[in-house]
Design an enzyme around this catalytic site. Structure first.
Site, PDB file in Angstrom:
ATOM      1  N   ASP A 105       3.413 -14.285  11.267  1.00  8.54           N
ATOM      2  CA  ASP A 105       2.109 -14.635  10.693  1.00  8.54           C
ATOM      3  C   ASP A 105       1.136 -13.463  10.882  1.00  8.54           C
ATOM      4  OD1 ASP A 105      -0.426 -15.629  10.233  1.00  8.54           O
ATOM      5  OD2 ASP A 105      -0.084 -17.526  11.273  1.00  8.54           O
ATOM      6  N   GLU A 143       0.835  -1.210   0.000  1.00  5.85           N
ATOM      7  CA  GLU A 143       0.000   0.000   0.000  1.00  5.85           C
ATOM      8  C   GLU A 143       0.866   1.255   0.000  1.00  5.85           C
ATOM      9  OE1 GLU A 143      -3.358   0.047   2.659  1.00  5.85           O
ATOM     10  OE2 GLU A 143      -3.469   2.229   2.608  1.00  5.85           O
ATOM     11  N   LYS A 179      -7.812  -0.534  10.943  1.00  6.11           N
ATOM     12  CA  LYS A 179      -7.162  -0.947   9.695  1.00  6.11           C
ATOM     13  C   LYS A 179      -5.889  -0.115   9.510  1.00  6.11           C
ATOM     14  CE  LYS A 179      -6.491  -1.177   5.061  1.00  6.11           C
ATOM     15  NZ  LYS A 179      -5.579  -0.363   4.254  1.00  6.11           N
ATOM     16  N   HIS A 222      -2.435  10.713  -0.410  1.00  2.00           N
ATOM     17  CA  HIS A 222      -2.678   9.597  -1.324  1.00  2.00           C
ATOM     18  C   HIS A 222      -2.507  10.035  -2.774  1.00  2.00           C
ATOM     19  CE1 HIS A 222      -5.096   6.717   1.463  1.00  2.00           C
ATOM     20  NE2 HIS A 222      -3.834   6.855   1.802  1.00  2.00           N
TER      21      HIS A 222
HETATM   22  C1  MEV Z   1      -5.940   3.501   4.752  1.00  2.73           C
HETATM   23  O1  MEV Z   1      -5.248   2.344   4.395  1.00  2.73           O
HETATM   24  C2  MEV Z   1      -6.003   3.654   6.253  1.00  2.73           C
HETATM   25  C3  MEV Z   1      -6.850   4.826   6.754  1.00  2.73           C
HETATM   26  O2  MEV Z   1      -8.161   4.743   6.200  1.00  2.73           O
HETATM   27  C4  MEV Z   1      -6.887   4.695   8.263  1.00  2.73           C
HETATM   28  C5  MEV Z   1      -7.848   5.648   8.938  1.00  2.73           C
HETATM   29  O3  MEV Z   1      -8.856   6.070   8.333  1.00  2.73           O
HETATM   30  O4  MEV Z   1      -7.614   5.938  10.132  1.00  2.73           O
HETATM   31  C6  MEV Z   1      -6.262   6.115   6.337  1.00  2.73           C
END
Ligand code: MEV
Length: 446
Positions: free
Chosen positions: A302, A89, A286, A399
């Protein structure tokens, strides 16, 4: 080998070339020669090295390269690390690096391991007198522990072994179902094989001892071992990491003349939202796992186990919540993360995979506890970077920068074109077609 058939038996016995050829014929559009050429481009030049990689999995056709990057400037408990990260990513490594740089001049990350206990279960069915079972179990507990000594001897020398075990009655939820839950210390290894071997022996011993004990009836002796397996939920293999500074030390923000104080409160609000709303919490976590998984991968651990555990832990009180917390109090900004991370620094891929080995060397060949701490800091850094972007310029700015870089690379842009494109798109929406159009215009001669 059958031609033009999607079903096959004996696939695993084919040579690598025949596997590729069969796939090309039956599932792909390009010719077998082209597919073979493409797959072969990712084969390791060194035959022995390729053999090693092939051995990690089955039916291997080629390798699937994923970037291996470094996030430098991680000050963790006063030592500075360059943290290896494996991720596909874009912006994850950049975000971790930015956060690490930000905190290095504000005291760095403070972290410590809270506990290191791992868990395994023998799930079994017993039809009979409960009290008899529980008192029998209490009587044989020490013997059960002794019965696995051939398996635990080496682990005990290193300071690990079986810590404890208990019997749990689940019959209210599932007829006749009981569980032997065992707790383990596996020191620097992840310990999956060790734990599973102990559990299978516990299962055998338990069944044997009941079957051969006159106190049990014929029906009770028909104890059925359903399965023996470790649990990836390890709430007592816990590490915590924290950053903190005076609010005014958070600095200034380009975005909308935001003050450090406004930023601190907004940041805390964002974390609080993730503590109460599972939809936001999932994305928030995430972001944490973006950092954690990347280091877990780089060190040959893992990541599925770490993911599964983290999310179970995140809903331990019945509601899925953010794994991190933030408090702005008495002029101090505090942001911390507490998470179970069951990893190892010996055994498994950690020592077999040459790059995992190198990652560990980069980190000073840490023991499992130290690696848990480093991984937790990478998760916290990633989370800090994400929330900082979200509560200031928004996530798309960063991004889009990465997106633009990737698009320019795919269009073979030269240094001059890259510079001009970056300037042009600094306040515009980036898309493949917009970048193509920009480059086309730029490339018109004269
Ligand atoms: C993207 O991979 C992760 C984010 O969405 C985490 C978040 O929103 O805190 C940027």
């Amino acid at each position: 080998m059958e031609e033009n058939e999607k079903e096959i038996s004996g696939f695993s016995k084919l040579t690598k070339r025949d596997k590729i050829s069969w796939l090309a014929k039956n599932f792909l559009y390009a010719s077998p020669v082209e597919i073979l050429k493409e797959f072969a481009e990712y084969w390791h030049d060194n035959v022995e090295a390729q053999k090693l990689l092939d051995g990690f999995s089955e039916n291997t056709l080629t390798n699937f390269p994923v970037p291996f990057g470094i996030a430098p400037n991680f000050k963790i408990n006063d030592a500075v690390y360059a943290v290896p990260m494996v991720t596909e990513e874009s912006s994850v490594v950049a975000a971790a690096s930015n956060a690490a740089k930000f905190w290095i001049s504000r005291g760095g990350f403070k972290t410590h391991v809270i506990s290191t206990k791992k868990v395994g279960q023998v799930h079994f069915v017993y039809r009979g007198d409960k009290e008899k079972l529980f008192s029998f179990f209490a009587g044989i507990k020490a013997d059960l522990k002794k019965s696995v000594q051939p398996i635990t001897a080496k682990m005990e020398e290193r300071g690990g072994g079986v810590v404890d075990m208990e019997l749990i009655d689940y019959t209210l939820l599932e007829p006749d179902y009981y569980q032997l839950r065992a707790y383990f210390e596996t020191v620097d290894s992840m310990g999956a094989n060790f734990i599973n071997s102990c559990l299978e022996e516990f299962g055998k011993q338990l069944a044997f001892r009941i079957e051969h004990n006159a106190a049990f009836t014929t029906l009770e002796k028909e104890i059925e071992i359903v399965m023996c397996i470790l649990s990836n939920y390890t709430p007592d293999c816990l590490v915590t990491a924290e950053v903190s500074c005076k609010v005014e030390e958070l600095g200034t923000f380009d975005y909308g003349n935001m003050t450090a104080e406004e930023f601190a409160w907004k940041f805390q609000r964002a974390v609080n939202i993730a503590r109460l709303d599972p939809y936001r919490a999932t994305t928030h976590n995430k972001g944490i796992m973006n950092g954690i998984d990347a280091v877990v991968m780089a060190t040959g651990n893992d990541f599925r186990a770490i993911e599964a555990c983290a999310h179970t832990y995140a809903c331990r009180d019945g509601i899925y919540r953010s794994l991190s917390e933030c408090k702005v109090e008495n002029g101090i900004f505090r942001f911390w993360l507490t998470i179970p991370i069951a990893i190892g620094t010996v055994g498994g891929l950690t020592t077999l995979h040459p790059l995992a080995k190198r990652s560990l060397e980069l980190l000073g060949n840490p023991n499992a506890k130290k690696l848990m701490e480093i991984i937790a800091c990478a998760g916290l850094a990633q989370n800090f970077a994400a929330i900082r972007s979200l509560t200031t310029v928004g996530i798309q700015a960063g991004h889009m920068k990465m997106h633009l870089t990737n698009i320019l690379a795919s269009m073979q842009a030269n240094e001059d074109e890259i510079g001009k494109a970056k300037k042009f798109f600094s306040d515009k929406v980036v898309s493949v077609s917009a970048v193509r159009e920009f480059l086309e215009k730029l490339r018109i001669p004269g």
